[in-house]
Design an enzyme around this catalytic site. Structure first.
Site, short mmCIF file in Angstrom:
data_model
loop_
_atom_site.label_atom_id
_atom_site.label_comp_id
_atom_site.label_asym_id
_atom_site.label_seq_id
_atom_site.Cartn_x
_atom_site.Cartn_y
_atom_site.Cartn_z
N LYS A 15 0.82 -1.22 0.00
CA LYS A 15 0.00 0.00 0.00
C LYS A 15 0.85 1.27 0.00
CE LYS A 15 -2.07 -0.60 3.97
NZ LYS A 15 -1.47 -1.83 4.47
N ARG A 90 -9.09 1.14 8.97
CA ARG A 90 -8.69 -0.22 9.31
C ARG A 90 -9.76 -0.94 10.11
NH1 ARG A 90 -2.81 0.80 8.91
NH2 ARG A 90 -1.64 -1.12 9.13
N ARG A 129 11.75 -6.58 5.41
CA ARG A 129 11.63 -5.15 5.09
C ARG A 129 12.60 -4.29 5.91
NH1 ARG A 129 5.85 -2.28 5.06
NH2 ARG A 129 5.79 -2.84 7.27
N ARG A 162 11.48 -1.85 11.38
CA ARG A 162 10.43 -1.38 12.29
C ARG A 162 10.22 -2.42 13.39
NH1 ARG A 162 5.57 0.33 8.30
NH2 ARG A 162 4.46 -0.71 9.99
N ARG A 173 -0.09 -8.64 13.67
CA ARG A 173 -0.67 -7.68 12.73
C ARG A 173 -1.51 -8.38 11.67
NH1 ARG A 173 4.41 -5.07 10.56
NH2 ARG A 173 3.12 -3.59 9.41
#
Ligand code: AMP
Length: 220
Positions: A15, A90, A129, A162, A173
């Site tokens: 996204k 969300r 990531r 992160r 998540r």
């Protein structure tokens, strides 16, 4: 070109990368609640510190906090030309609040694009990531590494992982996404706004798929 758009998808669906690209092309702001919350946390404000507690564990930040941030952001002049929402809404409560906010301004949503990515691919992307601390550009250790280890190609900023990309938080998540965010697909389908785009494969191909889905909304 239609330009009041939501990009909807699981964490790791791309996204942020796609929203940045398309918002740039369309000359509208990318409104990314995750980025806004991380910025508030880095500034150490009471709201930011409260948000950080939720974020680091992989949970959602309370609806009231996020809705307040988005209401303020959508009220700024640059959002009158449109926006690409990334990471908001969300929950169904957030989607209803957004409908009210946009309804008051007479500026309804034009398209909700769902980026469809398998769970296996989401896990691979999230755990590899690395993100630039300065400009937010995302890299992947295996599939999109920076030219120099731990340095952003664009601004030379430090790359970091992160806290919520650590394996335990990633699992949480993805569960939170399934329970709280996935019901939005039916919510927007019922309103005739939803288009699904396969979010795997080359980035440019995914971007082209989103452009096509947005044009399909019937906008000029
Ligand atoms: P993201 O960068 O979009 O993956 O968001 C990172 C984290 O910020 C999420 O895991 C949540 O803790 C928080 N967050 C971002 N957007 C929202 C939202 N719309 N509602 C609640 N929490 C959010």
């Amino acid at each position: 070109m239609s330009n009041r758009i939501i990009l909807l998808g699981a964490p790791g669906s791309g996204k942020g990368t796609q929203a940045r690209q398309l918002a740039g092309e369309w000359g509208v702001p990318q409104i990314a609640t995750g980025d806004m919350l991380r910025e508030a946390a880095a500034q150490g404000s009471p709201l930011g510190l409260e948000a950080k507690r939720h974020m680091d564990s992989g949970a959602l930040v309370p609806d009231g906090v996020v809705i307040g941030l988005v209401a303020e952001r959508l009220g700024r002049p640059d959002a009158k030309a449109g926006f690409v929402l990334d990471g908001f809404p969300r929950t169904v409560t957030q989607a209803e609040a957004l409908d009210r906010l946009l309804g008051e301004q007479g500026l309804p949503l034009e398209r909700v694009v769902f980026l469809d990515v398998s769970r296996e691919e989401l896990l691979r992307r999230l755990t590899g990531r690395r993100v630039c601390r300065q400009c937010g550009t995302a890299y992947h250790l295996v599939s999109a590494p920076p030219r120099t280890a731990d340095r952003c190609d664009l601004c030379q900023g430090d790359l970091y992982q992160r806290a919520d990309d650590a394996p335990a938080a990633v699992a949480r998540r993805l569960d939170v996404y399934e329970k709280q965010t996935a019901p939005l697909l039916a919510y927007y389908e019922r309103r005739g706004l939803l288009a699904a785009v396969r979010g795997e494969g080359a980035m440019d191909g995914v971007t082209a798929g989103i452009r096509k889905a947005v044009r399909g909304a019937g906008a000029a």
